[in-house]
Each structure stands twice: as structure tokens, then as C-alpha cells.
Design a protein around this motif. Structure first.
Motif, PDB file in Angstrom:
ATOM      1  N   THR A 182       0.764  -1.202  -0.018  1.00 15.94           N
ATOM      2  CA  THR A 182       0.025  -0.145  -0.014  1.00 15.94           C
ATOM      3  C   THR A 182       0.798   1.059  -0.116  1.00 15.94           C
ATOM      4  OG1 THR A 182      -0.219   0.126   2.398  1.00 15.94           O
ATOM      5  CG2 THR A 182      -1.706  -1.186   1.272  1.00 15.94           C
ATOM      6  N   ASP A 183       0.309   2.365  -0.072  1.00 17.35           N
ATOM      7  CA  ASP A 183       1.082   3.758   0.101  1.00 17.35           C
ATOM      8  C   ASP A 183       1.884   3.856   1.198  1.00 17.35           C
ATOM      9  OD1 ASP A 183      -0.265   4.154  -2.416  1.00 17.35           O
ATOM     10  OD2 ASP A 183      -1.820   5.426  -1.476  1.00 17.35           O
ATOM     11  N   ARG A 184       2.791   4.493   1.032  1.00 17.71           N
ATOM     12  CA  ARG A 184       3.948   4.787   2.157  1.00 17.71           C
ATOM     13  C   ARG A 184       4.581   3.526   2.964  1.00 17.71           C
ATOM     14  NH1 ARG A 184       0.817   9.716   5.367  1.00 17.71           N
ATOM     15  NH2 ARG A 184       0.352  10.987   3.743  1.00 17.71           N
ATOM     16  N   GLY A 185       4.514   2.447   2.141  1.00 22.94           N
ATOM     17  CA  GLY A 185       5.295   1.323   2.593  1.00 22.94           C
ATOM     18  C   GLY A 185       4.579   0.416   3.353  1.00 22.94           C
ATOM     19  N   GLY A 186       3.004   0.527   3.368  1.00 19.17           N
ATOM     20  CA  GLY A 186       2.201  -0.241   4.436  1.00 19.17           C
ATOM     21  C   GLY A 186       2.163  -1.549   3.553  1.00 19.17           C
ATOM     22  N   ARG A 187       1.820  -2.686   4.310  1.00 17.81           N
ATOM     23  CA  ARG A 187       1.334  -3.965   3.737  1.00 17.81           C
ATOM     24  C   ARG A 187       0.067  -4.289   4.421  1.00 17.81           C
ATOM     25  NH1 ARG A 187       5.254  -4.165   0.435  1.00 17.81           N
ATOM     26  NH2 ARG A 187       7.387  -4.743   1.110  1.00 17.81           N
ATOM     27  N   ASP A 188      -0.872  -4.966   3.381  1.00 14.99           N
ATOM     28  CA  ASP A 188      -2.064  -5.474   3.714  1.00 14.99           C
ATOM     29  C   ASP A 188      -1.987  -6.957   3.605  1.00 14.99           C
ATOM     30  OD1 ASP A 188      -3.608  -3.064   4.334  1.00 14.99           O
ATOM     31  OD2 ASP A 188      -4.329  -2.946   2.515  1.00 14.99           O
ATOM     32  N   LEU A 189      -2.508  -7.874   4.465  1.00 17.33           N
ATOM     33  CA  LEU A 189      -2.482  -9.196   4.329  1.00 17.33           C
ATOM     34  C   LEU A 189      -3.984  -9.680   3.909  1.00 17.33           C
ATOM     35  CD1 LEU A 189      -0.831 -11.802   4.940  1.00 17.33           C
ATOM     36  CD2 LEU A 189      -1.940 -11.867   7.234  1.00 17.33           C
ATOM     37  N   LEU A 190      -3.900 -10.385   3.159  1.00 12.84           N
ATOM     38  CA  LEU A 190      -5.178 -10.416   2.251  1.00 12.84           C
ATOM     39  C   LEU A 190      -5.484 -12.088   2.413  1.00 12.84           C
ATOM     40  CD1 LEU A 190      -4.834  -8.413  -0.932  1.00 12.84           C
ATOM     41  CD2 LEU A 190      -6.182  -7.613   1.149  1.00 12.84           C
ATOM     42  N   HIS A 191      -6.739 -12.279   2.603  1.00 18.10           N
ATOM     43  CA  HIS A 191      -7.264 -13.957   2.487  1.00 18.10           C
ATOM     44  C   HIS A 191      -8.011 -13.827   1.390  1.00 18.10           C
ATOM     45  CE1 HIS A 191      -5.233 -14.892   6.522  1.00 18.10           C
ATOM     46  NE2 HIS A 191      -5.736 -13.751   6.805  1.00 18.10           N
ATOM     47  N   ILE A 192      -7.828 -14.645   0.314  1.00 14.72           N
ATOM     48  CA  ILE A 192      -8.489 -14.501  -1.089  1.00 14.72           C
ATOM     49  C   ILE A 192      -9.096 -15.922  -1.290  1.00 14.72           C
ATOM     50  CG2 ILE A 192      -8.266 -14.172  -3.356  1.00 14.72           C
ATOM     51  CD1 ILE A 192      -5.909 -12.427  -2.733  1.00 14.72           C
ATOM     52  N   ARG A 193     -10.492 -15.791  -1.626  1.00 12.26           N
ATOM     53  CA  ARG A 193     -11.117 -16.964  -1.937  1.00 12.26           C
ATOM     54  C   ARG A 193     -11.494 -17.219  -3.371  1.00 12.26           C
ATOM     55  NH1 ARG A 193     -15.268 -16.755   2.822  1.00 12.26           N
ATOM     56  NH2 ARG A 193     -13.612 -16.521   4.577  1.00 12.26           N
ATOM     57  N   GLY A 194     -11.114 -18.042  -4.082  1.00 13.21           N
ATOM     58  CA  GLY A 194     -11.347 -18.344  -5.488  1.00 13.21           C
ATOM     59  C   GLY A 194     -12.810 -18.133  -5.989  1.00 13.21           C
ATOM     60  N   PRO A 195     -13.013 -17.729  -7.158  1.00 18.18           N
ATOM     61  CA  PRO A 195     -12.029 -17.450  -8.126  1.00 18.18           C
ATOM     62  C   PRO A 195     -11.494 -16.017  -7.978  1.00 18.18           C
ATOM     63  CG  PRO A 195     -14.021 -17.209  -8.948  1.00 18.18           C
ATOM     64  CD  PRO A 195     -14.209 -17.650  -7.483  1.00 18.18           C
ATOM     65  N   ALA A 196     -10.087 -15.841  -8.531  1.00 18.73           N
ATOM     66  CA  ALA A 196      -9.827 -14.414  -8.267  1.00 18.73           C
ATOM     67  C   ALA A 196      -8.474 -14.331  -9.443  1.00 18.73           C
ATOM     68  CB  ALA A 196      -8.892 -14.182  -6.950  1.00 18.73           C
ATOM     69  N   VAL A 197      -8.310 -13.198  -9.789  1.00 20.46           N
ATOM     70  CA  VAL A 197      -7.119 -12.952 -10.902  1.00 20.46           C
ATOM     71  C   VAL A 197      -5.894 -12.134  -9.632  1.00 20.46           C
ATOM     72  CG1 VAL A 197      -6.249 -11.556 -12.745  1.00 20.46           C
ATOM     73  CG2 VAL A 197      -8.426 -12.608 -12.716  1.00 20.46           C
ATOM     74  N   VAL A 198      -4.952 -12.775  -9.739  1.00 16.08           N
ATOM     75  CA  VAL A 198      -3.684 -12.091  -8.989  1.00 16.08           C
ATOM     76  C   VAL A 198      -2.550 -11.870  -9.707  1.00 16.08           C
ATOM     77  CG1 VAL A 198      -2.122 -12.619  -7.095  1.00 16.08           C
ATOM     78  CG2 VAL A 198      -4.537 -13.378  -7.036  1.00 16.08           C
ATOM     79  N   SER A 199      -2.107 -10.816  -9.595  1.00 18.05           N
ATOM     80  CA  SER A 199      -0.962 -10.367 -10.236  1.00 18.05           C
ATOM     81  C   SER A 199       0.305 -10.403  -9.299  1.00 18.05           C
ATOM     82  CB  SER A 199      -0.957  -8.948 -10.719  1.00 18.05           C
ATOM     83  OG  SER A 199       0.162  -8.141 -10.689  1.00 18.05           O
ATOM     84  N   VAL A 200       1.467 -10.902  -9.754  1.00 14.50           N
ATOM     85  CA  VAL A 200       2.849 -11.158  -8.798  1.00 14.50           C
ATOM     86  C   VAL A 200       3.956 -10.496  -9.191  1.00 14.50           C
ATOM     87  CG1 VAL A 200       4.165 -12.852  -7.705  1.00 14.50           C
ATOM     88  CG2 VAL A 200       1.926 -13.763  -8.190  1.00 14.50           C
TER      89      VAL A 200
END
Length: 140
Positions: A9-27
């Protein structure tokens, strides 16, 4: 069926996400090592059948509602007011209400004069040293 991911996220922050499919993820490329299919799998993929589904039907089939929140930036750090000051003075210190400011103005200009107005305002605020106008000479 589920994925745990970290989002920057902005300013160096991090969010921990729990994603249930179907999803499109970019790495990010620096995070994941790319893998390539072997020649037999590549040749076999030419004859693969691709199942196409109607996205509108999938949307109607879902009954789960995902709650989302609007983006909220991190709070700014503000110096604490003098605790010995009267309450009104502390409020004015926190809100910066008595600071002199240039009133907003609306200008409808062509591109050249608009650039000159922007440079003039930046000079007035002290962000840019004195400069010649965009229509009359070199720009800073």
C-alpha cells in the motif's frame, strides 16, 4: 481454494489478504520465479479444450456479499499543542485555522498563460526560483 497474499500500500504499508477463488492475482517478477511448460505439455496444449462460461451467469449464481471499505490514508502526525495554553489556543494550533493563506481562484486560460500562472503561483509559494514565462522565454 484459498490464498493468503501480501499487498503493498502507499507509504510502504502492507495488507495481509485472505482470498477465496475465483480471483485474478498479479505477482511481482522479483517475488516469483517464472516457470515454463515443457515441450510435451506445450504440444499437448494445442489440442486442449477451453471451457468458456458466461460471466453474467456466474455473477448471478454468487450469493456471497463481500464488504469493502473505502481507502483511508494513514493519519498524519501532528505536534501536540502546549498543554498550558487555553483551550481555544490549543484548537487553533491543531487546526491551523489562523494561518494566512492565498484564497483559491478559478482561472480559465489557454495553455501558455495557464502554465505562466502555475509557475507564478509556485514562485509566490517559494517552490520555484524566479523564472521567465513559458510564452516569453525559457522555462525553469
Amino acid at each position: 481454494d484459498a490464498l493468503t497474499a501480501t499487498r503493498r500500500t502507499d507509504r510502504g504499508g502492507r495488507d495481509l489478504l485472505h482470498i477465496r477463488g475465483p480471483a485474478v492475482v498479479s505477482v511481482e517478477g522479483s517475488v516469483a520465479r517464472l516457470r515454463r511448460a515443457g515441450l510435451p505439455a506445450l504440444l499437448q496444449s494445442r489440442d486442449a479444450t477451453i471451457h468458456v462460461e458466461d460471466p453474467e451467469q456466474k455473477r448471478r449464481a454468487r450469493t456471497r456479499v463481500v464488504a469493502s471499505r473505502p481507502y483511508r490514508p494513514r493519519p498524519r502526525l501532528v505536534a501536540a499543542p502546549d498543554p498550558a495554553a487555553p483551550p481555544l489556543r490549543r484548537i487553533l494550533d491543531l487546526t491551523d485555522a489562523m494561518t494566512e493563506r492565498t484564497p483559491p481562484r478559478l482561472l480559465e486560460l489557454a495553455a501558455g498563460p495557464a502554465a505562466d500562472a502555475i509557475v507564478a503561483q509556485l514562485v509566490e509559494w517559494g517552490y520555484v526560483a524566479e523564472a521567465t514565462t513559458a510564452t516569453g522565454g525559457d522555462r525553469p
